[in-house]
Enzyme design. Structure first.
Site, PDB file in Angstrom:
ATOM      1  N   PHE A 125       0.624  -1.838   0.046  1.00 51.34           N
ATOM      2  CA  PHE A 125      -0.104  -0.090   0.032  1.00 51.34           C
ATOM      3  C   PHE A 125       0.939   1.243   0.214  1.00 51.34           C
ATOM      4  O   PHE A 125       1.903   1.250   0.549  1.00 51.34           O
ATOM      5  CB  PHE A 125      -0.790  -0.281   1.357  1.00 51.34           C
ATOM      6  N   GLN A 238      -7.565  14.817   4.536  1.00 45.55           N
ATOM      7  CA  GLN A 238      -7.635  13.082   3.208  1.00 45.55           C
ATOM      8  C   GLN A 238      -8.577  13.266   1.774  1.00 45.55           C
ATOM      9  O   GLN A 238      -9.276  12.753   1.985  1.00 45.55           O
ATOM     10  CB  GLN A 238      -7.223  12.481   4.080  1.00 45.55           C
ATOM     11  N   HIS A 240      -8.481  10.837  -0.783  1.00 38.40           N
ATOM     12  CA  HIS A 240      -7.757   9.993  -1.736  1.00 38.40           C
ATOM     13  C   HIS A 240      -7.794  10.087  -2.573  1.00 38.40           C
ATOM     14  O   HIS A 240      -8.589  10.640  -3.545  1.00 38.40           O
ATOM     15  CB  HIS A 240      -9.472   8.795  -1.247  1.00 38.40           C
ATOM     16  N   ARG A 319      -0.714   9.393  -0.556  1.00 38.02           N
ATOM     17  CA  ARG A 319      -2.181   9.219  -0.901  1.00 38.02           C
ATOM     18  C   ARG A 319      -2.092  10.310  -1.295  1.00 38.02           C
ATOM     19  O   ARG A 319      -2.579  11.649  -2.474  1.00 38.02           O
ATOM     20  CB  ARG A 319      -3.049   9.622   0.017  1.00 38.02           C
TER      21      ARG A 319
HETATM   22  P1  FAD Z   1     -16.915   3.963  12.095  1.00 41.65           P
HETATM   23  O1  FAD Z   1     -16.806   3.553  11.826  1.00 41.65           O
HETATM   24  O2  FAD Z   1     -18.078   5.646  10.981  1.00 41.65           O
HETATM   25  O3  FAD Z   1     -18.651   4.284  13.324  1.00 41.65           O
HETATM   26  C1  FAD Z   1     -18.682   5.542  12.896  1.00 41.65           C
HETATM   27  C2  FAD Z   1     -20.166   4.566  14.174  1.00 41.65           C
HETATM   28  O4  FAD Z   1     -20.743   5.694  14.808  1.00 41.65           O
HETATM   29  C3  FAD Z   1     -21.192   4.907  13.743  1.00 41.65           C
HETATM   30  O5  FAD Z   1     -21.475   2.870  14.298  1.00 41.65           O
HETATM   31  C4  FAD Z   1     -22.522   5.856  13.325  1.00 41.65           C
HETATM   32  O6  FAD Z   1     -23.729   4.808  13.565  1.00 41.65           O
HETATM   33  C5  FAD Z   1     -21.828   5.874  15.153  1.00 41.65           C
HETATM   34  N1  FAD Z   1     -22.510   7.390  14.951  1.00 41.65           N
HETATM   35  C6  FAD Z   1     -22.263   8.775  15.130  1.00 41.65           C
HETATM   36  N2  FAD Z   1     -22.677   9.495  15.130  1.00 41.65           N
HETATM   37  C7  FAD Z   1     -23.843   9.540  16.087  1.00 41.65           C
HETATM   38  C8  FAD Z   1     -23.933   9.675  16.928  1.00 41.65           C
HETATM   39  N3  FAD Z   1     -24.254  11.276  17.280  1.00 41.65           N
HETATM   40  N4  FAD Z   1     -25.588   8.915  17.802  1.00 41.65           N
HETATM   41  C9  FAD Z   1     -24.769   7.765  17.748  1.00 41.65           C
HETATM   42  N5  FAD Z   1     -24.374   7.077  16.886  1.00 41.65           N
HETATM   43  C10 FAD Z   1     -23.737   7.716  15.917  1.00 41.65           C
HETATM   44  N6  FAD Z   1      -9.262   2.176   6.385  1.00 41.65           N
HETATM   45  C11 FAD Z   1      -7.665   1.316   6.519  1.00 41.65           C
HETATM   46  O7  FAD Z   1      -6.909   1.750   7.345  1.00 41.65           O
HETATM   47  N7  FAD Z   1      -7.871   0.947   5.465  1.00 41.65           N
HETATM   48  C12 FAD Z   1      -8.815   0.662   4.631  1.00 41.65           C
HETATM   49  O8  FAD Z   1      -8.803   0.114   3.727  1.00 41.65           O
HETATM   50  C13 FAD Z   1      -9.704   1.170   4.175  1.00 41.65           C
HETATM   51  N8  FAD Z   1     -10.588   1.180   3.106  1.00 41.65           N
HETATM   52  C14 FAD Z   1     -11.846   2.311   3.067  1.00 41.65           C
HETATM   53  C15 FAD Z   1     -12.736   2.098   2.483  1.00 41.65           C
HETATM   54  C16 FAD Z   1     -13.913   3.535   2.211  1.00 41.65           C
HETATM   55  C17 FAD Z   1     -14.324   3.034   1.339  1.00 41.65           C
HETATM   56  C18 FAD Z   1     -13.922   4.480   3.471  1.00 41.65           C
HETATM   57  C19 FAD Z   1     -14.989   5.348   2.668  1.00 41.65           C
HETATM   58  C20 FAD Z   1     -12.821   3.932   4.108  1.00 41.65           C
HETATM   59  C21 FAD Z   1     -11.866   3.348   4.264  1.00 41.65           C
HETATM   60  N9  FAD Z   1     -10.853   3.521   5.157  1.00 41.65           N
HETATM   61  C22 FAD Z   1     -10.258   2.512   5.621  1.00 41.65           C
HETATM   62  C23 FAD Z   1     -11.258   4.085   6.480  1.00 41.65           C
HETATM   63  C24 FAD Z   1     -11.825   3.555   7.691  1.00 41.65           C
HETATM   64  O9  FAD Z   1     -13.023   2.654   7.001  1.00 41.65           O
HETATM   65  C25 FAD Z   1     -12.784   4.488   8.626  1.00 41.65           C
HETATM   66  O10 FAD Z   1     -11.198   5.436   8.906  1.00 41.65           O
HETATM   67  C26 FAD Z   1     -12.674   3.984  10.248  1.00 41.65           C
HETATM   68  O11 FAD Z   1     -13.226   2.483   9.672  1.00 41.65           O
HETATM   69  C27 FAD Z   1     -13.786   4.467  10.604  1.00 41.65           C
HETATM   70  O12 FAD Z   1     -14.051   4.209  11.790  1.00 41.65           O
HETATM   71  P2  FAD Z   1     -14.831   4.176  13.328  1.00 41.65           P
HETATM   72  O13 FAD Z   1     -14.365   2.947  14.173  1.00 41.65           O
HETATM   73  O14 FAD Z   1     -13.918   5.679  13.980  1.00 41.65           O
HETATM   74  O15 FAD Z   1     -16.084   5.128  13.157  1.00 41.65           O
END
Ligand code: FAD
Length: 532
Positions: A125, A238, A240, A319
């Protein structure tokens, strides 16, 4: 005093985790394992958090494909990719602990792709010196969520789905609860907790062209800020390099960096591999500056090998560098028909390989763009993807400046500096989710419950209901659309003082408009109210 309109139900836990993506689930598992009562709230369904969209993999120096890899190299790559603006201790903890977190996921049932001798396979990557991303085809996030969820629900945590938190509650620099509502029926709910972990994800939905799910509206950052916590590095967004550019309805949808990790190369409309023109001095020593050397590296990479002394292809520079290069090519008139550049995987991989290693990409282009990527190149361009900034936390504990309030995952800041390396988010979620859960649990064990005044709850309820009470006002969807357009126009991938000044004016205007939002109808399934 509550009225029938502001009536609410209550729940009490030692630790409340807001957000059920990778970070929230991992935090909740850790706190539950300490024997504490844990509530997990999410505004979508469990299993639907944005993490499920993660594609390319999770970065950890397991050294399975390249034995020279170790946490120190990973730490170096992460700091360099973030232009040394990272919170170094977080980057260090991350690099040191990521292998344990990946192995733990495997022990909990995650089925990673394998090397020929049966170990977890790792792919190349951008910005990672060695093949480092453990992956499950191009659906790694789905496997991570499935595994954490399956493990988590057996620990006894209580899950509250489709419940949006709108305010944190507390006093005297401490947090003691959260106020929210059920999206289905609009009824209010108050959670009392000794410690709260915010794991609400990113902010990508403030840009017109973005790769994020509907949930990524910066809720946690604003909840924390309004509760008195500090935000940092919010200017580090960021972009992408490879989002879809065509058709317009799917513009911004992500094309995983795994495509380039599996041998894909970028070309402009003249067929030129333009990335050789954009190698910065910082990466000159480790990047091939001639096609022959880059091709040798790509050939090895396709075989899952690397060789000492052969430098990496510039297509896999970090990136920020690749995104700016694509932007410059398009601006100079060397872009593809729909305003991107070309990404070709068909030249180096067989159709079978592509369908096996990148199944989601194959289907995405076939179904959304009518392009067969086993034969034709993709058209790609930058898309707003990840926010490096967020809630300032203590690197050892993930506690914010507000006592009892912790943050982990994309809503927290520091780990990635000014630019995140691909794969470093999923490992960030696992490493810092665990740390946040542990310290929130320890805090809860030693804390007494904070008394939340009725007035504070009443104020939160009144605030939530205000948009129903206005006779005239703004449409919340129109305001969001306006915000996305202004951010895209003035705060995008290339920035200058004039644009930023104008952007600030526009955002100031929207701040005023947003004070006057109006929604119609009642509280049941009210999409306009959710948007507000
Ligand atoms: P999230 O997974 O965004 O979860 C947020 C949670 O908070 C959800 O359950 C939501 O319902 C809840 N929430 C939000 N606001 C509220 C509220 N007000 N009240 C109650 N609940 C709330 N990263 C990598 O390392 N490798 C990869 O291969 C990769 N691929 C990606 C592909 C795509 C298409 C995208 C968009 C991102 C990718 N990323 C990748 C980045 C990574 O997926 C995200 O940064 C990461 O999943 C964020 O996880 P999180 O647990 O912080 O939050």
């Amino acid at each position: 005093m509550t009225t029938s309109e502001t009536k609410y139900e209550t729940h009490e836990h030692d630790v409340l985790v807001i957000g059920a993506g990778g970070a929230g689930l991992r935090a909740a598992i850790e706190a539950s394992a300490m024997g504490l009562s844990v509530g997990l709230v999410c505004k979508s369904l469990l299993g639907k958090a944005h993490t499920v969209m993660a594609e390319g993999g999770i970065a950890a120096a397991l050294g399975n494909v390249e034995p020279r890899d170790n946490w120190k190299v990973h730490f170096r790559d992460t700091m360099k990719g973030g232009r040394y603006l990272n919170q170094w201790r977080m980057a260090q903890l991350h690099a040191m602990e990521a292998p344990d977190r990946v192995n733990e996921l495997e022990q909990w049932g995650a089925l990673f792709d394998r090397t020929n001798d049966g170990r977890i396979l790792q792919r190349n990557f951008g910005g990672h010196k060695y093949p480092r991303l453990a992956h499950v085809g191009d659906r790694t996030g789905l496997e991570m969520i499935r595994t954490l969820q399956q493990h988590g629900i057996h620990t006894g945590m209580k899950v509250y789905m489709e419940c949006t938190v709108t305010r944190l509650l507390g006093a005297g620099g401490r947090v003691g609860g959260a106020f929210g509502y059920w999206r289905e029926n609009g009824r209010f709910v108050v959670f009392y907790a000794k410690a709260i972990v915010l794991a609400t994800g990113g902010v990508g939905r403030c840009f017109k062209i973005n790769s994020n799910s509907w949930e990524c509206t910066g809720d946690g950052q604003s909840l924390a800020y309004l509760a008195g916590a500090e935000l940092m590095d919010m200017e580090f967004m960021q972009f992408h390099p490879t989002g879809m550019v065509w058709p317009p309805s799917v513009r911004g949808t992500l094309i995983t960096e795994g495509v380039r990790g599996e041998g894909g190369t970028l070309r402009n409309k003249d067929g030129k591999r333009f990335m050789f023109e954009y190698i910065p001095a910082l990466y000159a020593n480790e990047t091939a500056d001639k096609e022959e050397e880059a091709d040798k590296w790509l050939k090895l990479s396709v075989q899952g090998k690397s060789e000492k002394g052969v430098r990496r292809t510039p297509d896999l520079l970090p990136r920020d560098i690749v995104a700016r290069a694509i932007h410059s090519e398009v601006k100079a008139g060397r872009g593809s028909p729909h305003g991107g550049v070309f990404l070709d995987i068909a030249t180096r991989r067989t159709a079978d390989d592509i369908k096996r290693k990148l199944p989601a990409m194959y289907h995405q282009f076939k179904e959304l763009g009518d392009v067969d990527i086993t034969k034709d190149p993709m058209e790609v361009g930058p898309t707003a993807h990840y926010v490096m900034g967020g809630i300032r936390v203590d690197p050892e504990t993930q506690e914010s400046g507000v006592k009892g309030l912790y943050a982990a995952g994309e809503c927290a800041a520091g780990m990635h500096g000014s630019n995140r390396l691909g794969g470093n988010s999923l490992s960030d979620l696992a490493v810092f989710g665990r740390i946040a859960g542990k310290y929130a649990g320890e805090h809860a064990k030693g804390a007494t419950a904070l008394k939340i005044e009725d007035d504070e709850i009443e104020a939160a309820a009144r605030e939530a209901l205000e948009p129903f009470n206005r006779e005239r006002g703004e449409n919340p969807f129109a305001v969001h659309e306006d915000l996305m357009n202004q951010m895209q126009k003035y705060v995008g991938i290339m920035r200058n003082a004039d644009d930023l000044a104008q952007g600030l004016k526009e955002i100031g205007r929207l701040q005023e408009t947003a004070r006057n939002l109006r929604v119609e109808g009642n509280r049941h399934f009210n999409a306009g109210w959710h948007e507000t």
